[in-house]
Design a protein around this motif. Structure first.
Motif, PDB file in Angstrom:
ATOM      1  N   TYR A  33       0.734  -1.362  -0.080  1.00 15.63           N
ATOM      2  CA  TYR A  33       0.021   0.138   0.159  1.00 15.63           C
ATOM      3  C   TYR A  33       0.973   1.053   0.149  1.00 15.63           C
ATOM      4  O   TYR A  33       2.017   1.326   0.510  1.00 15.63           O
ATOM      5  CB  TYR A  33      -0.855   0.065   1.321  1.00 15.63           C
ATOM      6  CG  TYR A  33      -1.593  -1.237   1.654  1.00 15.63           C
ATOM      7  CD1 TYR A  33      -1.004  -2.338   2.153  1.00 15.63           C
ATOM      8  CD2 TYR A  33      -2.989  -1.241   1.368  1.00 15.63           C
ATOM      9  CE1 TYR A  33      -1.665  -3.363   2.268  1.00 15.63           C
ATOM     10  CE2 TYR A  33      -3.644  -2.279   1.510  1.00 15.63           C
ATOM     11  CZ  TYR A  33      -3.213  -3.334   2.223  1.00 15.63           C
ATOM     12  OH  TYR A  33      -3.895  -4.516   2.161  1.00 15.63           O
ATOM     13  N   TYR A  35       0.484   5.269   1.101  1.00 22.79           N
ATOM     14  CA  TYR A  35      -0.563   6.434   1.634  1.00 22.79           C
ATOM     15  C   TYR A  35       0.369   7.624   1.655  1.00 22.79           C
ATOM     16  O   TYR A  35       1.410   7.707   1.535  1.00 22.79           O
ATOM     17  CB  TYR A  35      -0.760   5.957   3.158  1.00 22.79           C
ATOM     18  CG  TYR A  35      -1.649   4.562   3.465  1.00 22.79           C
ATOM     19  CD1 TYR A  35      -1.115   3.325   3.244  1.00 22.79           C
ATOM     20  CD2 TYR A  35      -3.067   5.101   3.572  1.00 22.79           C
ATOM     21  CE1 TYR A  35      -1.799   2.126   3.661  1.00 22.79           C
ATOM     22  CE2 TYR A  35      -3.708   3.823   3.766  1.00 22.79           C
ATOM     23  CZ  TYR A  35      -3.264   2.396   3.952  1.00 22.79           C
ATOM     24  OH  TYR A  35      -3.884   1.335   4.061  1.00 22.79           O
ATOM     25  N   LEU A  43      -3.612   9.646   7.486  1.00 20.46           N
ATOM     26  CA  LEU A  43      -3.140   9.010   6.375  1.00 20.46           C
ATOM     27  C   LEU A  43      -4.254   9.061   5.242  1.00 20.46           C
ATOM     28  O   LEU A  43      -5.313   8.664   5.468  1.00 20.46           O
ATOM     29  CB  LEU A  43      -2.686   7.603   6.651  1.00 20.46           C
ATOM     30  CG  LEU A  43      -1.319   7.646   7.563  1.00 20.46           C
ATOM     31  CD1 LEU A  43      -1.353   8.209   9.005  1.00 20.46           C
ATOM     32  CD2 LEU A  43      -0.823   6.372   7.331  1.00 20.46           C
ATOM     33  N   PHE A  45      -5.041   7.391   1.610  1.00 18.78           N
ATOM     34  CA  PHE A  45      -4.703   5.843   0.713  1.00 18.78           C
ATOM     35  C   PHE A  45      -4.620   6.430  -0.603  1.00 18.78           C
ATOM     36  O   PHE A  45      -5.160   7.315  -1.362  1.00 18.78           O
ATOM     37  CB  PHE A  45      -6.178   5.015   0.897  1.00 18.78           C
ATOM     38  CG  PHE A  45      -5.928   4.232  -0.295  1.00 18.78           C
ATOM     39  CD1 PHE A  45      -6.810   4.146  -1.249  1.00 18.78           C
ATOM     40  CD2 PHE A  45      -5.206   2.863  -0.033  1.00 18.78           C
ATOM     41  CE1 PHE A  45      -6.898   2.999  -2.204  1.00 18.78           C
ATOM     42  CE2 PHE A  45      -5.101   2.112  -1.271  1.00 18.78           C
ATOM     43  CZ  PHE A  45      -5.903   1.988  -2.183  1.00 18.78           C
TER      44      PHE A  45
END
Lengths: 116, 114
Positions: A33, A35, A43, A45
């Motif tokens: 991921y 972020y 945070l 995404f």
């Protein structure tokens, strides 16, 4: 074992330049991921990779942002024609999660990007 | 849509006090996961706990405890006998079964003074 690593730790760039940020996930983790954490914010995404599946790009803020994951391991986040509002800490995380559940994500130390 | 609210922007306590960090979440899904992360001054997020929506049992880990209540959509975090090293930003996050990403709250800054 080794955790998630990111490079560079700090990057200062001029407005309009392209930048590449790198992430090395924990060995064996299939999910990766990206972020973004802006000053004093939570945070946000950006993008998610799971194995060989098509990435979930739903969080990318504009088409200036793109990411690749080569060989199911290392990932590169590219920001083209950087703007001052791109200044933030970019965090990478990996997990052993499958697509049908979500496991804890382990985060790297981040890359602090400053666009002048 | 999914949302996580951490209403407390900043909390200051004196060492040895107990402190509770609130987290309220919103989702229409029946299967979901809740997380707490700690971000110390060094900046690296540290995983603390993962909870699924079917397990409402409270959990205790040393001085840390978590209270999950589906009826109020809350997943609160309590630190007992706080220490200066607990000073950090604490994030609550929500993940869905098929969502893959985590939705984070804005975080609560905890300052523990000696």
């Amino acid at each position: 074992g080794a955790g998630v690593s990111q490079s560079p730790s700090n990057k200062v760039t001029e407005k309009g330049k392209d930048v590449e940020l790198r992430c090395d996930p924990i060995s064996g983790h299939t999910a990766l991921y990206w972020y973004r954490q802006s000053l004093g914010q939570g945070l946000e995404f950006l993008i998610y990779f799971q194995g060989n599946s098509a990435p979930d790009k739903s969080g990318l803020p504009s088409d200036r942002f793109s990411a690749e994951r080569t060989g199911g391991s290392v990932s590169t986040l590219t920001i083209q024609r950087t703007q001052q509002e791109d200044s933030a800490v970019y965090l990478c995380a990996s997990s052993s999660g499958r697509q049908t559940t979500i496991y804890e994500q382990y985060f790297g130390p981040g890359t602090r990007l400053t666009v002048t | 849509a999914q949302k996580v609210t951490q209403a407390q922007t900043e909390i200051s306590v004196v060492e040895k006090e107990d402190v509770t960090l609130d987290c309220v979440y919103e989702t229409r899904d029946t299967t979901y996961y809740l997380f707490w992360y700690k971000q110390p001054p060094s900046g690296e997020l540290v995983f603390l706990i993962r909870r699924n929506s079917f397990d409402e049992q409270n959990e205790i880990s040393g001085r840390y405890s978590w209270n999950f209540q589906k009826s109020t959509s809350s997943f609160n975090f309590t630190i007992t006998a706080s220490q200066v090293v607990d000073s950090a930003v604490y994030f609550c996050a929500l993940g869905l079964e098929y969502g893959n990403k985590l939705v984070f709250g804005a975080g609560t800054i905890l300052r523990v003074k000696s």
